[in-house]
Scaffold this motif. Structure first.
Motif, PDB file in Angstrom:
ATOM      1  N   SER A 567      15.016  -2.914  13.072  1.00 10.58           N
ATOM      2  CA  SER A 567      13.450  -2.364  13.373  1.00 10.58           C
ATOM      3  C   SER A 567      12.399  -2.816  12.089  1.00 10.58           C
ATOM      4  CB  SER A 567      13.439  -0.971  13.869  1.00 10.58           C
ATOM      5  OG  SER A 567      13.298  -1.162  14.783  1.00 10.58           O
ATOM      6  N   PRO A 568      12.383  -3.819  11.171  1.00 10.48           N
ATOM      7  CA  PRO A 568      12.095  -3.529  10.035  1.00 10.48           C
ATOM      8  C   PRO A 568      10.389  -3.441   9.688  1.00 10.48           C
ATOM      9  CG  PRO A 568      12.390  -6.074  10.766  1.00 10.48           C
ATOM     10  CD  PRO A 568      13.461  -4.965  11.412  1.00 10.48           C
ATOM     11  N   THR A 569      10.311  -2.311   8.575  1.00 12.77           N
ATOM     12  CA  THR A 569       8.318  -2.089   9.039  1.00 12.77           C
ATOM     13  C   THR A 569       8.562  -2.989   8.359  1.00 12.77           C
ATOM     14  OG1 THR A 569       9.228  -0.422   7.745  1.00 12.77           O
ATOM     15  CG2 THR A 569       9.051  -0.121  10.283  1.00 12.77           C
ATOM     16  N   GLN A 570       7.854  -2.398   6.864  1.00 13.05           N
ATOM     17  CA  GLN A 570       6.777  -2.932   5.609  1.00 13.05           C
ATOM     18  C   GLN A 570       8.000  -3.739   4.848  1.00 13.05           C
ATOM     19  OE1 GLN A 570       4.868  -0.419   3.124  1.00 13.05           O
ATOM     20  NE2 GLN A 570       3.104  -1.744   2.837  1.00 13.05           N
ATOM     21  N   LEU A 571       6.998  -4.516   4.210  1.00 11.13           N
ATOM     22  CA  LEU A 571       7.751  -5.756   3.537  1.00 11.13           C
ATOM     23  C   LEU A 571       7.240  -5.508   1.587  1.00 11.13           C
ATOM     24  CD1 LEU A 571       8.131  -8.647   5.561  1.00 11.13           C
ATOM     25  CD2 LEU A 571      10.005  -6.777   5.420  1.00 11.13           C
ATOM     26  N   ALA A 572       7.612  -6.197   1.091  1.00  9.33           N
ATOM     27  CA  ALA A 572       7.251  -6.416  -0.335  1.00  9.33           C
ATOM     28  C   ALA A 572       7.865  -6.847  -1.090  1.00  9.33           C
ATOM     29  CB  ALA A 572       7.645  -4.645  -1.269  1.00  9.33           C
ATOM     30  N   VAL A 573       7.337  -7.967  -1.825  1.00  6.29           N
ATOM     31  CA  VAL A 573       8.075  -9.309  -2.814  1.00  6.29           C
ATOM     32  C   VAL A 573       7.598  -8.301  -4.235  1.00  6.29           C
ATOM     33  CG1 VAL A 573       7.884 -11.485  -3.097  1.00  6.29           C
ATOM     34  CG2 VAL A 573       7.817 -10.992  -1.061  1.00  6.29           C
ATOM     35  N   ASP A 574       8.902  -9.193  -4.548  1.00 11.72           N
ATOM     36  CA  ASP A 574       8.848  -8.694  -6.524  1.00 11.72           C
ATOM     37  C   ASP A 574       8.316  -9.589  -7.142  1.00 11.72           C
ATOM     38  OD1 ASP A 574      10.857 -10.188  -7.178  1.00 11.72           O
ATOM     39  OD2 ASP A 574      12.086  -8.541  -7.206  1.00 11.72           O
ATOM     40  N   GLY A 575       8.042  -9.944  -8.042  1.00 12.94           N
ATOM     41  CA  GLY A 575       7.488 -10.460  -9.284  1.00 12.94           C
ATOM     42  C   GLY A 575       8.470 -11.668  -9.347  1.00 12.94           C
ATOM     43  N   SER A 576      10.239 -12.265  -8.746  1.00 14.53           N
ATOM     44  CA  SER A 576      10.928 -12.999  -9.202  1.00 14.53           C
ATOM     45  C   SER A 576      10.487 -13.831  -6.822  1.00 14.53           C
ATOM     46  CB  SER A 576      11.933 -12.568  -9.892  1.00 14.53           C
ATOM     47  OG  SER A 576      11.994 -12.701 -11.062  1.00 14.53           O
ATOM     48  N   ASP A 577      10.430 -13.174  -6.555  1.00 14.90           N
ATOM     49  CA  ASP A 577       9.812 -13.465  -5.413  1.00 14.90           C
ATOM     50  C   ASP A 577      11.270 -12.983  -4.724  1.00 14.90           C
ATOM     51  OD1 ASP A 577       7.896 -14.490  -5.502  1.00 14.90           O
ATOM     52  OD2 ASP A 577       8.137 -16.981  -5.684  1.00 14.90           O
ATOM     53  N   ASN A 578      11.889 -12.396  -5.344  1.00 11.29           N
ATOM     54  CA  ASN A 578      12.850 -11.238  -3.344  1.00 11.29           C
ATOM     55  C   ASN A 578      11.938 -10.352  -2.902  1.00 11.29           C
ATOM     56  OD1 ASN A 578      15.722 -12.120  -5.398  1.00 11.29           O
ATOM     57  ND2 ASN A 578      14.778 -10.758  -7.068  1.00 11.29           N
ATOM     58  N   LEU A 579      12.701 -10.364  -1.761  1.00  8.96           N
ATOM     59  CA  LEU A 579      11.808 -10.050  -0.196  1.00  8.96           C
ATOM     60  C   LEU A 579      12.823  -8.210  -0.304  1.00  8.96           C
ATOM     61  CD1 LEU A 579      10.094 -10.089   1.259  1.00  8.96           C
ATOM     62  CD2 LEU A 579      11.848 -10.905   3.290  1.00  8.96           C
ATOM     63  N   TYR A 580      11.706  -7.260   0.400  1.00 10.45           N
ATOM     64  CA  TYR A 580      12.567  -5.896  -0.241  1.00 10.45           C
ATOM     65  C   TYR A 580      12.097  -6.018   1.771  1.00 10.45           C
ATOM     66  CZ  TYR A 580      13.378  -5.807  -4.587  1.00 10.45           C
ATOM     67  OH  TYR A 580      13.807  -5.945  -5.979  1.00 10.45           O
ATOM     68  N   ILE A 581      13.104  -5.043   2.134  1.00  8.73           N
ATOM     69  CA  ILE A 581      12.660  -4.658   3.455  1.00  8.73           C
ATOM     70  C   ILE A 581      12.918  -2.796   4.053  1.00  8.73           C
ATOM     71  CG2 ILE A 581      13.585  -4.991   5.978  1.00  8.73           C
ATOM     72  CD1 ILE A 581      14.743  -7.648   5.004  1.00  8.73           C
ATOM     73  N   ALA A 582      11.877  -2.653   4.230  1.00 12.71           N
ATOM     74  CA  ALA A 582      12.106  -0.903   4.748  1.00 12.71           C
ATOM     75  C   ALA A 582      12.146  -1.158   6.575  1.00 12.71           C
ATOM     76  CB  ALA A 582      11.046  -0.445   4.515  1.00 12.71           C
TER      77      ALA A 582
END
Length: 979
Positions: A567-582
């Motif tokens: 059940s992933p919710t919000q996402l974010a991408v850092d300056g190096s294009d790594n993806l983060y998953i809440a």
């Protein structure tokens, strides 16, 4: 020194009297900072005692509403006479003139404010036009002898609003100042009064009080030998009251005096033989404003503002807020259901505070600055849809699910339950840019404002400013074009899982909950119901980049597509294009990262307990539902403990939230504190207020100067335990607070009634120690009796306590020896007989009048009932039929809806919290009912205006204290006063 210590005392008293409302009487919203200076320059050589520079440094600056008498804000000048007046919780009326005053004690040779020193004031008039403050000297706000001269002329001549507005910017700042004149004030008058101001200061006198005006010839002069008022017996009174003017040189004949209350002439009653006291009756038609005295043709300003008390017409908030004050630390403020976070171009963290139903706060968007200061961006804390075209902080939001900012400073909000996307421009004005308020997924190819939306959970902006919407229930991602405002679907056809390797517009998604873009323009979608992360490339092709489609937690250190996520919710991408998953689900409770090679790892969460400043990967996250990335910082909305965390270099700290849904403000002004569904209010003999802060499980106390503290609850010991400090107890939804004349206060919990002494020690008054609800014990000690979810309580003149034993459907009495008995309820009959035989239906509130009659809010019978001193019960309001009707007729014919409280004033008027109708009703001694406050709309609004036009939300408790009616406005989380 030529001016008496009495004037100094009057100035201090007046200043304190005016300052009270600044602490205890705000309206709602922010306004521009008012900056300026008290002028230093002296014109020409003179040997005056008081120079303008004497007043400039360290003066008290006050902004005063001349019609209400309220001091909106105060500050002190710096050494150079400059000042900056921050006005955080009040909004001026456009174009309305306000007084800006500098008050300073003067030297008597032994130092400023020494014994025998006098005081003087300088002032100007200001008003706000299109958000900018202007004054007599234009946008450069300056308080000087020149501005004082104009303000004095305006008072003594009684100029109207339009004449006052014409004076704006008429003083040209120069050496000497020049005044261009208006139709109401000539340059000659200005020069004459300027000289008098200068002379008065030279005599160490207050120019505001010592300049007179002769209406026969228009002359202005000093009142050294004429009538002079030095003190008033009171600065406020209702029509019909007699007040006393103290001073000197009054005429021997009362009939030779005319006292005007804001222009309305009053009857002078007497003059004493020494001609030092003048008594006058506040006249019919008088209104708050300047008080002037005329003897013959000579008039002088007595008081710039005398408040005429008009009982029970206006409303204001006196305790509670949903807006953080200027400078509030984000870690001291409650973030109710923080749902999503984002970071704007200036590094501010935006928090969408989701809310829960119609109560418990939320429904707002906050901004946390890089310095950790929180402010409100949008929402007034009340769920609903309103406010387009006006300030965003006044608007209603309904479960805002996400907020993001663009590079130009605009803010976009998903107003989830309103089914709209709203935009807050850099001016602070809110509008709707997508959604027509209807549920659905139609409208593609047309204007976004005409489209239907289902449930947009998240937003994202691409590099060209197009806005993307994750519509959970429509199982689609849609785009609003920046240049045209046209809406289209970019991913998803319906709910399910399909389409990898093909076009995203043909794929199926299930509950898309989060969106993010990388630097190459790839769009990532948190495909919540499918437990995967999907990617849409710039060509429109869709693929899965994380998750194997099964809910769980596996795979750290390996390929993200082989890992289990849930059940992933919000996402974010850092300056190096790594993806983060809440990943808030209980199987995860982590933030995971997918690097550019496709490897998944955990970067936050998974540990226990939470340690401030601890390593993110071994720390605890409760329900991490939102994330954002900016400049090396990962921000996490953790809705479990109601906080926003920050991870920097692997270390986790708290950025915002105090761990509460609706609690803040301890030790500060009550008007800046957060309450959680205040259920009732009481006042003791010393002027302290007590509030049953029901949702926060506390009893809170507000001192006479408006400072709030906790006096019961917040501890770990359950129930009411004799001899314990009340603050060591753990309370459950306290209700029915009341106070006696000796400093004790009482409160009810689920099955007990407690008493707290002035020293803070608690005693159980009623309810067995077993803390079990039920009904038993009449005729014995109340501390052995069973009570069941009691509501309100009242204390009689002899010290007996009447308790609404709500779920036992009875009113019970605890006498001074501690014996409990039932006085109403427990029967099947109705009115006209003994109350003990009557039938009640969940009675919630009780109150007593001055002669000992008991009034019962018989809530689910929709009646107010009265038990007289002989024990006979009758209905005094409500027909028993649910609804709203009857104003202007007999109260017994009227319809009420779930009334929860009643109060009685000294004149025999009965006030009713008509809770379900969102109004306060009044029954006069003749039995006629009217609506006193509330327009019937469940919302928050109307402070500073007529009570009848205000919006209340579940008014639940009432208190009459002689100065007005206090309302526990339950779901607005405030205590409000009708005065």
């Amino acid at each position: 020194m030529r001016f008496s210590w009495l004037l100094v005392l009057l100035m201090a008293v007046t200043s304190c009297w005016r300052s009270w409302p600044a602490v205890f009487h705000p309206t709602a919203s922010n306004t521009a900072v008012l900056t300026g200076d008290v002028r230093w320059q002296e014109i020409g050589a003179r040997t005056a005692q008081a120079l303008t520079s004497d007043i400039a440094s360290g003066a008290t600056i006050s902004l005063i509403d001349p019609l209400s008498g309220y001091t909106v804000a105060t500050t002190l000048t710096g050494a150079s006479g400059s000042f900056s007046l921050a006005i955080a919780s009040w909004r001026p009326q456009a174009d309305k003139p306000y007084l800006l005053e500098a008050l300073k004690g003067l030297s008597n040779g032994s130092g400023i404010n020494g014994a025998g020193a006098s005081a003087a004031r300088l002032r100007t008039m200001v008003r706000q036009v299109n958000g900018t403050w202007i004054s007599l000297t234009g946008t450069r706000i300056q308080i000087s002898r020149s501005s004082t001269a104009i303000a004095t002329i305006a008072d003594l001549k009684g100029l109207n609003t339009s004449q006052l507005q014409e004076l704006s910017s008429k003083i040209s700042i120069s050496v000497p100042d020049s005044f261009s004149g208006t139709a109401a004030v000539s340059p000659e008058e200005f020069q004459s009064v300027w000289d008098l101001v200068d002379t008065a200061l030279g005599f160490d006198q207050d120019p505001i009080r010592t300049i007179g005006h002769d209406s026969r010839n228009g002359a202005f002069f000093l009142l050294e030998r004429g009538p002079l008022v030095t003190d008033l017996s009171t600065m406020s009174a209702p029509v019909g009251d007699i007040i006393t003017l103290h001073g000197k040189n009054f005429d021997a004949l009362a009939s030779n005096h005319v006292v005007r209350f804001n222009g309305t002439a009053a009857t002078v009653v007497t003059v004493d033989a020494a001609r030092k006291q003048l008594q006058v009756t506040v006249p019919e038609g008088a209104s708050t404003g300047p008080l002037t005295l005329q003897v013959g043709y000579i008039s002088t300003l007595v008081s710039p503002v005398f408040k005429v008390i008009v009982p029970l017409t206006d409303i204001t908030t006196v305790i509670g807020t949903t807006y953080p004050s200027a400078g509030t630390l984000a870690t001291s403020w409650p973030l109710a259901y923080a749902h999503r976070v984002a970071v704007d171009g200036n590094g501010n963290v935006l928090v969408a505070s989701f809310g829960l139903g119609t109560g418990f706060g939320g429904h707002m968007v906050y901004r946390i600055s890089p310095a950790g200061i929180i402010s409100t961006v949008a929402g007034n804390g009340s769920a609903g849809f309103s406010g387009d075209g006006g300030p965003a902080s006044n608007a209603q939001l309904n479960w805002p699910s996400a907020a993001i900012g663009d590079g130009a400073g605009n803010l976009y909000i998903s107003d989830l339950q309103s089914r709209r996307i709203r935009k807050v421009a850099t001016s602070g004005i809110i509008t709707t840019i997508a959604g027509n308020g209807n549920y659905g997924n139609g409208g593609d190819g047309g204007p976004a404002t005409s489209a239907s939306l289902a449930s947009v959970a998240d937003l994202a902006l691409d590099s060209t400013g197009n806005l993307y919407l994750a519509d959970v229930e429509a199982c689609r991602v849609r785009k609003v074009a920046a240049t045209t405002g046209i809406i289209s679907t970019v991913a998803g056809t319906w709910c399910g899982f399909s389409g990898d390797g093909g076009l995203a517009v043909n794929a199926r998604l299930r509950d898309p909950a989060g969106l993010a873009f990388d630097s190459s323009g790839n769009l990532y979608i948190a495909d919540n119901g499918n437990h995967v992360i999907r990617k849409v490339d710039p060509a429109g092709s869709i693929s899965t980049v994380a998750g194997d489609g099964n809910c769980g937690f596996t795979g750290d250190g390996g390929p993200a597509t082989a890992a289990k996520i849930c059940s992933p919710t919000q996402l974010a991408v850092d300056g190096s294009d790594n993806l983060y998953i809440a990943l808030p689900h209980s199987s995860n409770q982590r933030i995971r990262k997918v690097d550019t090679s496709g490897i998944i790892t955990t970067v936050a969460g998974g540990g226990w307990p939470y340690v401030e400043g601890g390593a993110a990967t071994t720390n605890f996250l409760g329900y991490p539902i939102g994330i954002a990335w900016k400049a090396g910082n990962l921000f996490i909305a953790d809705r479990g403990p109601q906080v926003v965390r920050k991870v920097n270099s692997g270390i986790m700290t708290t950025l915002g939230g105090n761990g509460s849904l609706a609690y803040s403000g301890a030790g500060g002004p009550a008007v800046a504190a957060h309450l959680g569904r205040p259920d009732s209010i009481a006042k003791d003999g010393a002027g302290n207020f007590y509030v049953a802060d029901n949702f926060n499980n506390l009893i809170r106390k507000v001192s006479p100067v408006g400072i709030i503290t906790t006096v019961a609850g917040g501890g770990i010991t359950p129930g009411i335990v004799d001899g314990y400090l009340a603050t060591n107890l753990r309370l459950i939804n306290p209700r029915g607070v009341l106070a006696d004349s000796t400093g004790n206060f009482y409160f009810a919990t689920r099955a007990q009634l407690g008493k707290v002494s002035p020293g803070g020690i608690v005693t159980r008054v009623a309810g067995c120690i077993c803390d079990t609800s039920g009904y038993w014990g009449d005729g014995g000690l109340a501390t052995s009796a069973g009570i069941n979810d009691p509501g309100g309580a009242a204390i009689a003149a002899d010290g007996s306590i009447y308790l609404a034993d709500t779920y036992n459907r009875r009113i019970r009495k605890i006498d001074t020896s501690g014996i409990i008995s039932t006085v109403a309820g427990n029967g099947l009959s109705g009115d006209g007989g003994p109350a003990i035989n009557a039938q009640l239906n969940l009675p919630y509130g009780v109150t007593l009048d001055g002669t000992g009659n008991l009034y019962i809010a018989d809530t689910y019978n929709c009646r107010i009932r009265k038990v007289d001193t002989n024990g006979i019960i009758t209905t005094v309001a409500g027909s028993g039929v649910w609804g709203y009707s009857g104003d202007g007729g007999p109260a017994t014919n009227a319809r009420l809806l779930l009334p929860r409280a009643a109060a009685v004033d000294g004149a025999g008027n009965l006030y009713i919290a008509d809770t379900g109708n969102q109004v306060i009703r009044k029954v006069d001694p003749a039995g006629i009912i009217t609506t006193l406050a509330g327009n019937g709309i469940a919302n928050y609004g109307g402070d500073g205006g007529l009570a009848i036009a205000a919006q209340l939300y579940s008014p639940a408790g009432l208190l009459w204290d002689g100065s007005g009616l206090y309302i526990a406005d339950l779901d607005n989380h405030r205590i409000r006063k009708v005065y």
